[in-house]
Motif scaffolding. Structure first.
Motif, mmCIF file in Angstrom:
data_model
loop_
_atom_site.group_PDB
_atom_site.id
_atom_site.type_symbol
_atom_site.label_atom_id
_atom_site.label_comp_id
_atom_site.label_asym_id
_atom_site.label_seq_id
_atom_site.Cartn_x
_atom_site.Cartn_y
_atom_site.Cartn_z
ATOM 1 N N VAL A 104 32.929 -16.602 41.291
ATOM 2 C CA VAL A 104 32.246 -17.656 40.552
ATOM 3 C C VAL A 104 32.266 -18.969 41.340
ATOM 4 O O VAL A 104 31.299 -19.729 41.330
ATOM 5 N N THR A 105 33.358 -19.226 42.051
ATOM 6 C CA THR A 105 33.444 -20.444 42.862
ATOM 7 C C THR A 105 32.398 -20.435 43.972
ATOM 8 O O THR A 105 31.827 -21.481 44.305
ATOM 9 N N TYR A 106 32.126 -19.248 44.541
ATOM 10 C CA TYR A 106 31.070 -19.143 45.556
ATOM 11 C C TYR A 106 29.748 -19.711 45.021
ATOM 12 O O TYR A 106 28.986 -20.334 45.754
ATOM 13 N N ARG A 107 29.488 -19.468 43.748
ATOM 14 C CA ARG A 107 28.230 -19.938 43.143
ATOM 15 C C ARG A 107 28.053 -21.437 43.334
ATOM 16 O O ARG A 107 26.963 -21.921 43.623
ATOM 17 N N PHE A 108 29.135 -22.195 43.168
ATOM 18 C CA PHE A 108 29.057 -23.651 43.219
ATOM 19 C C PHE A 108 29.057 -24.192 44.649
ATOM 20 O O PHE A 108 28.925 -25.392 44.850
ATOM 21 N N LEU A 109 29.196 -23.305 45.620
ATOM 22 C CA LEU A 109 29.149 -23.738 47.016
ATOM 23 C C LEU A 109 27.722 -23.715 47.561
ATOM 24 O O LEU A 109 27.486 -24.139 48.681
ATOM 25 N N GLY A 110 26.759 -23.211 46.760
ATOM 26 C CA GLY A 110 25.355 -23.239 47.180
ATOM 27 C C GLY A 110 24.701 -21.872 47.163
ATOM 28 O O GLY A 110 25.363 -20.835 47.121
ATOM 29 N N GLU A 111 23.359 -21.882 47.225
ATOM 30 C CA GLU A 111 22.592 -20.644 47.125
ATOM 31 C C GLU A 111 22.941 -19.645 48.214
ATOM 32 O O GLU A 111 22.891 -18.425 47.998
ATOM 33 N N ALA A 112 23.268 -20.131 49.395
ATOM 34 C CA ALA A 112 23.584 -19.225 50.506
ATOM 35 C C ALA A 112 24.789 -18.341 50.193
ATOM 36 O O ALA A 112 24.960 -17.284 50.815
ATOM 37 N N TYR A 113 25.604 -18.754 49.231
ATOM 38 C CA TYR A 113 26.824 -18.015 48.902
ATOM 39 C C TYR A 113 26.636 -17.048 47.727
ATOM 40 O O TYR A 113 27.579 -16.353 47.354
ATOM 41 N N TYR A 114 25.440 -17.004 47.140
ATOM 42 C CA TYR A 114 25.227 -16.127 45.991
ATOM 43 C C TYR A 114 25.541 -14.657 46.304
ATOM 44 O O TYR A 114 26.163 -13.972 45.482
ATOM 45 N N PRO A 115 25.113 -14.125 47.463
ATOM 46 C CA PRO A 115 25.466 -12.723 47.764
ATOM 47 C C PRO A 115 26.974 -12.484 47.817
ATOM 48 O O PRO A 115 27.466 -11.437 47.373
ATOM 49 N N LYS A 116 27.721 -13.457 48.321
ATOM 50 C CA LYS A 116 29.184 -13.315 48.351
ATOM 51 C C LYS A 116 29.753 -13.378 46.944
ATOM 52 O O LYS A 116 30.741 -12.697 46.630
ATOM 53 N N ALA A 117 29.131 -14.207 46.102
ATOM 54 C CA ALA A 117 29.552 -14.268 44.699
ATOM 55 C C ALA A 117 29.385 -12.898 44.044
ATOM 56 O O ALA A 117 30.288 -12.404 43.356
ATOM 57 N N LEU A 118 28.232 -12.279 44.278
ATOM 58 C CA LEU A 118 27.992 -10.943 43.724
ATOM 59 C C LEU A 118 28.988 -9.934 44.269
ATOM 60 O O LEU A 118 29.475 -9.061 43.529
ATOM 61 N N GLY A 119 29.306 -10.053 45.555
ATOM 62 C CA GLY A 119 30.258 -9.120 46.162
ATOM 63 C C GLY A 119 31.614 -9.159 45.481
ATOM 64 O O GLY A 119 32.200 -8.111 45.168
ATOM 65 N N ASP A 120 32.108 -10.363 45.219
ATOM 66 C CA ASP A 120 33.410 -10.490 44.559
ATOM 67 C C ASP A 120 33.351 -10.018 43.109
ATOM 68 O O ASP A 120 34.259 -9.347 42.616
ATOM 69 N N LEU A 121 32.267 -10.379 42.411
ATOM 70 C CA LEU A 121 32.145 -9.970 41.015
ATOM 71 C C LEU A 121 31.980 -8.457 40.900
ATOM 72 O O LEU A 121 32.557 -7.831 39.996
ATOM 73 N N ASP A 122 31.230 -7.854 41.830
ATOM 74 C CA ASP A 122 31.114 -6.385 41.857
ATOM 75 C C ASP A 122 32.487 -5.749 42.011
ATOM 76 O O ASP A 122 32.831 -4.780 41.325
ATOM 77 N N ARG A 123 33.252 -6.319 42.923
ATOM 78 C CA ARG A 123 34.591 -5.776 43.206
ATOM 79 C C ARG A 123 35.505 -5.896 41.995
ATOM 80 O O ARG A 123 36.238 -4.956 41.648
ATOM 81 N N ALA A 124 35.444 -7.043 41.319
ATOM 82 C CA ALA A 124 36.287 -7.254 40.135
ATOM 83 C C ALA A 124 35.899 -6.303 39.009
ATOM 84 O O ALA A 124 36.763 -5.716 38.342
#
Length: 352
Positions: free
Chosen positions: A206-226
């Motif tokens: 979720v924190t990746y989300r607030f770092l900008g659009e470029a980080y959205y795929p990483k946000a999904l990666g962590d949420l998928d993993r969780a």
């Protein structure tokens, strides 16, 4: 130096008995007393010392803790700015794990007001007395529990170690203060220490989300993993829906949305799930479904302006503005009525 001042005092841990004479005098002599204490008996007793005594806004919900702290600081400073000598009373020692006290004093001094803190009796002081512990004998170290775990603080195993706030371990801290880079570093460090720490993985996502659009795929990666580790982790599922929405992947967002609502209809915290789903359906071009979803909401609250707005927008996108004229007018009428009602309430409050 401006007129008006701030004195911050603590009640100690034990009811009434721990209040120092200096603190008691400050309370009695103040033009205004504001307090945040742990029990109603102390609150009533403070009101016997000074009739102006009034409770500060205090929300015990951890998810809004920093907002509550800001409200406290604003409330205290508002009285000081009126030229009053204010005494702010807090439970325990006013300077120990008490962000609003330090912040209020700093802000008051920056604005040119006199501000001071009087020492009080803290839980640590009581611990020394209860356990017969002398910190001068072998030393004593003191850390906040979450900070201690995440940052791997170095400590001396031959001296006493005190960990504060064990009950709130894992509190979001930097994340709630919108210091996202620091929050990211803490979550990342926690995962390094414990790679299967599902809570930290989800919150880093979720924190990746607030770092900008470029980080959205990483946000999904962590949420998928969780979610893979904990399939019923409704908070993570709901946030993944939000990330998909931000990426304009509305069908995937709707899948997660339905999954989250099936687990907990209240996961959206104050938002109505039917309206939120209606908006998603509208974004995805499923206009008739969006309207049907919001109509369900109107069966509960007939003049819900957000539901009416969603219906109007969906109809306009679907069939054109002309054919949505009645829905647009209905939404406009409800909104104007709500605004009028708000203005009438404001006038009533001002008259009082």
């Amino acid at each position: 130096m401006k007129t008006g001042s701030l004195t911050v005092v603590g009640t100690g841990i034990q009811l009434v008995g721990h209040l120092t004479l200096a603190a008691k005098a400050s309370i009695e002599q103040a033009d205004k007393v504001l307090f945040a204490v742990a029990d109603p008996v102390t609150a009533k007793w403070l009101q016997t010392l000074n009739v102006t005594a009034e409770a500060l806004p205090y929300n015990t919900n951890n998810q809004r803790r920093t907002e509550t702290y800001r409200e406290m600081v604003d409330r205290i400073l508002a009285e000081v700015r009126q030229g009053l000598n204010v005494c702010a009373v807090f439970y325990g020692h006013p300077g120990v794990f008490a962000y609003p006290t330090h912040e209020a004093i700093k802000q008051a001094r920056r604005e040119g007001f006199r501000a001071q803190m009087l020492a009080g009796i803290s839980a640590e002081d009581c611990l020394f007395a209860d356990l017969g512990l002398d910190p001068g004998r072998n030393g004593c170290q003191s850390f906040e529990a979450t900070d201690f775990l995440i940052r791997r603080r170095k400590f001396d195993p031959t001296s006493a170690l005190i960990l504060w706030q064990i009950a709130t371990i894992g509190n979001l801290g930097f994340y709630l203060m919108k210091r996202y880079q620091e929050a990211f570093a803490d979550f990342h460090r926690a995962i390094e220490l414990q790679p299967d720490y599902t809570w930290a993985i989800a919150h880093r996502g979720v924190t990746y989300r607030f770092l900008g659009e470029a980080y959205y795929p990483k946000a999904l990666g962590d949420l998928d993993r969780a979610i893979e580790r904990q399939p019923d982790y409704v908070w993570a599922i709901a946030y993944r829906s939000r990330i998909y929405e931000l990426m304009k992947c509305y069908k995937q967002s709707l899948i997660d949305f339905d999954r989250a609502i099936a687990l907990d209809e209240n996961i959206l915290r104050g938002k109505n799930w039917q309206i939120e789903k209606g908006l998603l359906l509208c974004y995805d071009g499923q206009y008739s479904e969006a309207i049907a979803c919001c109509e369900q909401r109107l069966q509960q609250i007939a003049d819900d302006t957000t539901a009416l707005y969603c219906i109007a927008v969906s109809k306009a996108r679907w069939q054109g503005v002309d054919k949505a004229a009645s829905e647009i007018e209905r939404s406009r009428t409800a909104l104007l009525a709500q605004l009028k009602k708000g203005l009438q309430h404001t006038r009533f409050c001002l008259k009082r």
